[in-house]
Design a protein around this motif. Structure first.
Motif, PDB file in Angstrom:
ATOM      1  N   ALA A 161     -19.118   2.557   3.415  1.00 45.68           N
ATOM      2  CA  ALA A 161     -18.808   1.737   2.572  1.00 45.68           C
ATOM      3  C   ALA A 161     -19.410   0.271   3.042  1.00 45.68           C
ATOM      4  N   GLY A 162     -19.553   0.292   4.262  1.00 49.86           N
ATOM      5  CA  GLY A 162     -20.250  -0.893   4.792  1.00 49.86           C
ATOM      6  C   GLY A 162     -19.319  -2.121   4.914  1.00 49.86           C
ATOM      7  N   PHE A 163     -18.081  -1.897   4.895  1.00 52.11           N
ATOM      8  CA  PHE A 163     -17.043  -3.189   4.996  1.00 52.11           C
ATOM      9  C   PHE A 163     -17.364  -3.914   6.232  1.00 52.11           C
ATOM     10  N   PRO A 164     -17.319  -5.263   6.339  1.00 54.33           N
ATOM     11  CA  PRO A 164     -17.282  -5.724   7.695  1.00 54.33           C
ATOM     12  C   PRO A 164     -16.301  -5.390   8.596  1.00 54.33           C
ATOM     13  N   THR A 165     -16.482  -5.054   9.724  1.00 50.25           N
ATOM     14  CA  THR A 165     -15.511  -4.400  10.536  1.00 50.25           C
ATOM     15  C   THR A 165     -14.391  -5.559  11.341  1.00 50.25           C
ATOM     16  N   GLY A 166     -15.187  -6.746  11.597  1.00 48.65           N
ATOM     17  CA  GLY A 166     -14.336  -8.032  12.056  1.00 48.65           C
ATOM     18  C   GLY A 166     -13.413  -8.264  11.139  1.00 48.65           C
ATOM     19  N   MET A 167     -13.968  -8.539   9.985  1.00 46.93           N
ATOM     20  CA  MET A 167     -13.107  -9.062   8.715  1.00 46.93           C
ATOM     21  C   MET A 167     -11.787  -8.182   8.488  1.00 46.93           C
ATOM     22  N   LYS A 168     -12.035  -6.785   8.585  1.00 46.80           N
ATOM     23  CA  LYS A 168     -11.132  -5.797   8.435  1.00 46.80           C
ATOM     24  C   LYS A 168     -10.112  -5.802   9.283  1.00 46.80           C
ATOM     25  N   TRP A 169     -10.362  -5.990  10.628  1.00 46.89           N
ATOM     26  CA  TRP A 169      -9.636  -6.323  11.908  1.00 46.89           C
ATOM     27  C   TRP A 169      -8.654  -7.647  11.529  1.00 46.89           C
ATOM     28  N   SER A 170      -9.299  -8.668  11.072  1.00 49.56           N
ATOM     29  CA  SER A 170      -8.507  -9.900  10.979  1.00 49.56           C
ATOM     30  C   SER A 170      -7.361 -10.095  10.181  1.00 49.56           C
ATOM     31  N   PHE A 171      -7.266  -8.815   9.121  1.00 50.18           N
ATOM     32  CA  PHE A 171      -6.189  -8.759   8.254  1.00 50.18           C
ATOM     33  C   PHE A 171      -5.094  -8.109   9.051  1.00 50.18           C
ATOM     34  N   VAL A 172      -5.121  -7.702  10.053  1.00 42.95           N
ATOM     35  CA  VAL A 172      -3.810  -7.217  10.824  1.00 42.95           C
ATOM     36  C   VAL A 172      -2.836  -8.320  11.354  1.00 42.95           C
ATOM     37  N   PRO A 173      -1.596  -8.077  10.946  1.00 42.19           N
ATOM     38  CA  PRO A 173      -0.752  -9.188  11.483  1.00 42.19           C
ATOM     39  C   PRO A 173      -0.535  -9.133  12.788  1.00 42.19           C
ATOM     40  N   MET A 174      -0.816 -10.416  13.285  1.00 40.57           N
ATOM     41  CA  MET A 174      -0.990 -10.476  14.928  1.00 40.57           C
ATOM     42  C   MET A 174       0.206 -11.519  15.467  1.00 40.57           C
ATOM     43  N   ASN A 175       1.102 -11.817  14.665  1.00 41.45           N
ATOM     44  CA  ASN A 175       2.278 -12.481  15.316  1.00 41.45           C
ATOM     45  C   ASN A 175       3.322 -11.795  15.976  1.00 41.45           C
ATOM     46  N   ALA A 176       3.910 -12.491  16.955  1.00 40.93           N
ATOM     47  CA  ALA A 176       4.798 -11.673  17.881  1.00 40.93           C
ATOM     48  C   ALA A 176       5.758 -10.916  17.185  1.00 40.93           C
ATOM     49  N   ASP A 177       6.326 -11.207  15.780  1.00 43.52           N
ATOM     50  CA  ASP A 177       7.322 -10.221  15.153  1.00 43.52           C
ATOM     51  C   ASP A 177       6.502  -9.444  13.965  1.00 43.52           C
ATOM     52  N   ALA A 178       5.061  -9.206  14.348  1.00 42.78           N
ATOM     53  CA  ALA A 178       4.323  -8.109  13.425  1.00 42.78           C
ATOM     54  C   ALA A 178       4.981  -6.682  13.772  1.00 42.78           C
ATOM     55  N   PRO A 179       5.037  -5.979  12.675  1.00 45.69           N
ATOM     56  CA  PRO A 179       5.663  -4.482  12.739  1.00 45.69           C
ATOM     57  C   PRO A 179       5.092  -3.815  13.784  1.00 45.69           C
ATOM     58  N   ARG A 180       5.650  -2.775  14.730  1.00 38.68           N
ATOM     59  CA  ARG A 180       5.537  -2.237  15.500  1.00 38.68           C
ATOM     60  C   ARG A 180       5.915  -0.772  15.335  1.00 38.68           C
ATOM     61  N   PRO A 181       5.094   0.309  15.842  1.00 43.72           N
ATOM     62  CA  PRO A 181       3.931   0.146  16.587  1.00 43.72           C
ATOM     63  C   PRO A 181       2.849  -0.054  15.640  1.00 43.72           C
ATOM     64  N   LYS A 182       1.728  -0.612  16.121  1.00 41.42           N
ATOM     65  CA  LYS A 182       0.595  -0.582  15.193  1.00 41.42           C
ATOM     66  C   LYS A 182      -0.330   0.533  15.704  1.00 41.42           C
ATOM     67  N   TYR A 183      -1.245   0.996  14.563  1.00 45.59           N
ATOM     68  CA  TYR A 183      -2.380   1.970  14.754  1.00 45.59           C
ATOM     69  C   TYR A 183      -3.506   1.960  14.688  1.00 45.59           C
ATOM     70  N   LEU A 184      -4.442   2.460  15.213  1.00 49.37           N
ATOM     71  CA  LEU A 184      -5.863   2.573  15.304  1.00 49.37           C
ATOM     72  C   LEU A 184      -6.125   4.103  14.939  1.00 49.37           C
ATOM     73  N   VAL A 185      -6.807   4.258  13.999  1.00 49.73           N
ATOM     74  CA  VAL A 185      -7.307   5.602  13.719  1.00 49.73           C
ATOM     75  C   VAL A 185      -8.819   5.724  13.813  1.00 49.73           C
TER      76      VAL A 185
END
Lengths: 154, 441
Positions: free
Chosen positions: B72-96
């Motif tokens: 699909a060619g979606f920009p990788t860094g942009m995809k990552w930037s949508f992940v909530p990064m605040n301290a109370d972000a839901p956990r666990p976070k996953y990478l697949v």
């Protein structure tokens, strides 16, 4: 009845996921590794272990190409029927295989030695046509090479 | 003659071209162990990343212009930037890691997993750090037993050296990595279908939004990324975004693993600068067509891309340039149609695949694709009628983007709609001659 070993292997997968149902595909692959296929009885046992209904698990089982819900022979021959292999001679290879084994796709030889199945692209398109026997991938399989390949599997 | 001459110069020049993803890969694909991987700079990208903040890693990848290599060619860094990064972000976070390489005609991720598994592992730890993932899964095609074996070895070695596990290399970052072998279905390569499969369910697609970056695997923030994409990540962090951009001929950065299959002299895979022309890949690297057959067309990047023809051979293979001529680079592994192969038969083969692999979730896909397969079968059997071509064109619209739940059906009709355009005469011949002209009668 699942064997203690199967049960142990399935339970070891529990640590990898937050709930038991997530293990369903791994569990069926484990049973299949030991028995070649997943019988109704095994399906019920796995479902019980995973705390889901057998019907729900069967819905998962039948979705996936590599979970066998019918008995298979000692060796499963999977023939790639996707585009690159089709261009490079799949039709001829299939004809050779069905005539040499005397069975059609989806069938098992009378001696229980081989089950013949179509499979989608095996990801070895630079070596088409390809077949996979059990866990072994065979490259550039022309009719001349076929006997040598099948010979390895008794 | 001049073409051949050019070819040898290009081959000579390519010897000096920087190999990034394939530099460690051995001819016999024997295991590249941790020691060998470290000797060529392995895990230096991770060491550097751990000295940066997660945001800095995301920014570097964003700047590098890395685009998703799954098709699909979606920009990788942009995809990552949508992940909530605040301290109370839901956990666990996953990478697949999407290692469910099942697009017909595609065989590049297998090379990376078998040939240099630590590179993928390192890429996943760096990507995991960037989004602060807690758990990483590698979702591998059920038939890729060797990839599984190589990756399990690499993961075990990485745990031993604390590149994985608790407090990686003394940092506060921890990551667990788990291998999952697929039950086998094309739908597992679709991002949300894959997530359902990992949850032990049927691989039907999910509604978006919510996007997986926010609510993905088990309802938690999740990034799904192709093997080749992840394998690029350590190099970007280690050498910088500008270096990565300098590797390519065009705007789409980096190198690309291109492949060719079909009746060419040397089918295979080559790591080349992004934006290498189709002609160079086909004529120089794949050695041109086999003796006795002529080129007619190609699918540039797997089964679900539109045909291109001779006029397009000088198109540069990247996401942007191939899109300009009405197709997609997709996975970058080209399938060549020659003049001894029936284009209608080829499309029938493709639609058979897509109809079979449709999960049945939405009507345009399960209904449209099975009708397409039937109509194409009828054409091949000499029973086609002129109205079938209108019907096929209707199905192409019926399955267009926006009408279906996921990208399977829109992708499935790409080769069909373009075959109807470029090989119309061949379709017509099947109808008027009441047989497939390529088949011996």
């Amino acid at each position: 009845m699942l064997s203690p070993e199967e049960r142990r292997e399935i339970e070891a997968e529990f640590a990898h996921y937050p709930n038991k149902q997530a293990v369903s595909i791994d569990a069926m692959r484990i049973v299949q590794k030991h028995r070649g296929w997943v019988s109704d009885e095994c399906l019920k046992d796995i479902a019980e272990l995973l705390e889901m209904s057998a019907d729900e698990l069967d819905g998962v089982a039948t979705f996936y190409n590599l979970i066998f819900r019918r008995p298979v022979g000692r060796h499963v021959v999977m023939v790639c029927d996707s585009v690159s292999c089709w261009i490079m001679g799949y039709d001829r290879l299939r004809r050779e295989l069905t005539s040499r084994l005397g069975i059609q796709m989806g069938e098992t030889t009378a001696d229980g030695r081989f089950t013949l199945l179509p499979i989608v692209c095996l990801g070895a398109c630079d070596h088409a046509p390809t077949i996979m026997v059990d866990a072994d991938l065979h490259h550039d399989v022309d009719p001349q090479k076929l006997d040598g390949v099948l010979e390895k599997y008794k | 003659m001049s073409q051949r001459h050019n070819g040898s110069i290009i081959q000579w020049l390519n010897k000096f071209m920087e190999k990034v993803l394939t530099k460690n890969i051995r001819q016999d694909l024997s295991y590249v162990d941790l020691n060998a991987y470290e000797q060529t700079g392995g895990y230096q990208g991770l060491r550097k990343a751990l000295g940066m903040s997660p945001t800095e890693v995301v920014e570097e990848v964003k700047k590098s212009n890395l685009r998703g290599r799954g098709g699909a060619g979606f920009p990788t860094g942009m995809k990552w930037s949508f992940v909530p990064m605040n301290a109370d972000a839901p956990r666990p976070k996953y990478l697949v890691a999407n290692a469910d390489e099942m697009e017909p005609g595609t065989f590049k991720d297998r090379l990376l997993m078998e040939g240099d598994p630590h590179q993928l592992v390192e890429g996943m730890v760096v990507a995991g750090y960037a989004i602060q993932a807690d758990v990483a899964y590698i979702f591998i095609r059920g038939e890729y037993f060797r990839s599984e074996e190589m990756l399990r070895r690499a993961i075990a070695e990485a745990y031993e050296k604390n590149y994985l596990g608790k407090n990686i290399l003394g940092s506060s970052y921890s990551l667990e990595m788990i291998v999952h072998m697929s039950g086998g279905r094309y739908m597992c390569g679709e991002e949300t279908g894959l997530l359902n499969a990992l949850e032990g369910k049927r691989a039907n697609p999910r509604t978006k939004p919510p996007f997986p970056q926010v609510s993905g695997l088990f309802g938690k923030p999740t990034i799904v990324q192709n093997v080749e994409t992840l394998s690029n990540v350590p190099h970007i962090v280690r050498n910088g975004a500008e270096w990565f951009k300098s590797l390519s001929y065009t705007q789409d950065a980096g190198t690309k693993i291109y492949g060719v299959s079909g009746k060419v002299k040397r089918p295979g895979l080559w790591e080349l600068p992004m934006g290498t022309t189709i002609r160079e890949i086909l004529e120089v690297h794949a050695g041109g067509m086999q003796d006795g057959v002529r080129f007619r067309g190609l699918l540039p990047g797997g089964a679900s891309t539109d045909f291109l023809v001779e006029d397009h051979l000088d198109v540069k293979m990247d996401f942007t340039e191939v899109a300009k001529v009405g197709s997609r680079m997709g996975t970058g592994t080209m399938i060549i149609l020659d003049d001894q192969t029936c284009p209608v038969g080829m499309v029938w083969n493709l639609e058979h695949f897509f109809a079979q692999e449709s999960c049945g979730w939405c009507t345009p896909c399960w209904s449209g694709l099975s009708w397409a397969e039937k109509a194409l079968n009828a054409l091949e059997e000499g029973q086609g009628q002129a109205a079938d071509l209108e019907h096929l064109a209707f199905i192409c619209n019926f399955c267009a983007p926006g009408n279906t739940f996921c990208a399977l059906a829109p992708g499935a009709v790409e080769p069909l709609q373009s075959a109807l355009k470029y090989f119309r005469d061949d379709f017509n011949r099947h109808i008027t001659e009441k047989r497939c002209p390529w088949r011996a009668s």
